[in-house]
Design an enzyme around this catalytic site. Structure first.
Site, PDB file in Angstrom:
ATOM      1  N   SER A 190       0.846  -1.183   0.000  1.00 45.50           N
ATOM      2  CA  SER A 190       0.000   0.000   0.000  1.00 45.50           C
ATOM      3  C   SER A 190       0.883   1.235   0.000  1.00 45.50           C
ATOM      4  CB  SER A 190      -0.902   0.027   1.241  1.00 45.50           C
ATOM      5  OG  SER A 190      -1.573   1.269   1.351  1.00 45.50           O
ATOM      6  N   TYR A 195      -1.053   0.395  10.398  1.00 47.57           N
ATOM      7  CA  TYR A 195      -1.229  -0.113   9.035  1.00 47.57           C
ATOM      8  C   TYR A 195      -0.074   0.330   8.145  1.00 47.57           C
ATOM      9  CZ  TYR A 195      -3.410  -1.062   4.517  1.00 47.57           C
ATOM     10  OH  TYR A 195      -3.669  -1.530   3.258  1.00 47.57           O
TER      11      TYR A 195
END
Length: 275
Positions: A139, A151
């Site tokens: 990501s 994250y």
């Protein structure tokens, strides 16, 4: 001939969202698929759908952060299909929380799934895989995203795993890449960019390509695919000028930053992942 004909692949987190799209697309391209998900009924629905469409699929349900489950997925693949040619490390979780208000238990769970799950499944797969392809889910959040620090950290780790594994496994004929997608899924509901993007099925052709022999020269890459735009992402490298001195003190370092070193916007500014 279908591009994945004769290949057997394991896809984690394939009960819904991106994983489901990857599994059904790979099966339509000729692959036999091991469908993994922590939710066994969802995994079975995907496997049944693939079978109904004339493909081959079996289920191996369980959490990827359990190393025994990671090994069981590979064992299931080799027992059912006689081989393992590909692995897609798709399983992952995401949540938003401000720094200082995050829950340590939640942080640990995310790191265990996103990072240790990727490591455990890769470690298990390469023990049996003889040439093949591993696709990780990265990501752009890896450059640092406010209110998603755990994250972001996990995806930075995935980028490092991708680069390190690609270098280590190249002599064994195993390619390792990471896809950094934007697509609307249940997990991405908090990401405004994902809300306005396409469905998971738009990402699936890239993963199928990377699993195939057509991508034999592609390894160690971070590949961005979002809203119809495909490109390879630059990776960490020195930025000129590189200053050399036999003695550094606070004053000379300050001078370097103020007059010689050219600073650039942080990556999170360039990628627009901040607020």
């Amino acid at each position: 001939m279908a591009i994945l004909a004769g290949k057997a692949v394991v896809i984690t987190g394939a009960g819904q969202g991106l994983g489901r799209a990857f599994a059904t697309h790979a099966a339509a391209a000729g692959a036999a698929v091991v469908v993994n998900d922590v939710d066994e009924p969802l995994a079975k629905q995907v496997a049944d759908l693939i079978t109904l469409r004339g493909g081959k699929a079996v289920v191996s349900a369980g959490p990827v952060q359990d190393p025994e489950q990671a090994e069981a997925m590979v064992d299931t693949c080799t027992a059912a299909f006689g081989r393992i040619d590909g692995l897609v490390n798709n399983a992952g979780i995401r949540y938003q929380a401000e720094l200082g208000q995050d829950d340590p238990g939640r942080m640990r769970e995310l790191i265990e799934i996103n990072v240790l799950g990727t490591l455990y499944c890769t470690n298990a797969a390469v023990q049996t895989m003889r040439r093949g392809s591993i696709v990780n889910l990265g990501s752009v959040a890896m450059v640092g995203q406010p209110t998603a620090l755990a994250y972001s950290a996990s995806k930075g780790a995935v980028a490092s795993i991708t680069a390190g594994a690609a270098a280590e496994l190249q002599d064994k004929g195993i390619r390792v890449n990471a896809v950094c997608p934007v697509a609307w899924t249940r997990m991405s509901a908090a990401d405004t960019k994902a809300v306005h993007s396409g469905p998971p099925e738009t990402i699936a052709p890239l993963v199928t390509y990377l699993l195939s022999d057509r991508a034999v020269k592609v390894t160690g890459q971070l590949i961005r695919f979002a809203n119809g735009r495909l490109h390879v992402m630059g990776q960490t490298s020195p930025k000129e000028p590189v200053l050399d001195s036999d003695e550094w003190d606070v004053e000379s370092i300050a001078e370097a930053f103020e007059r010689q070193l050219e600073l650039e916007d942080p990556a999170w500014v360039r990628w627009g992942v901040g607020r």
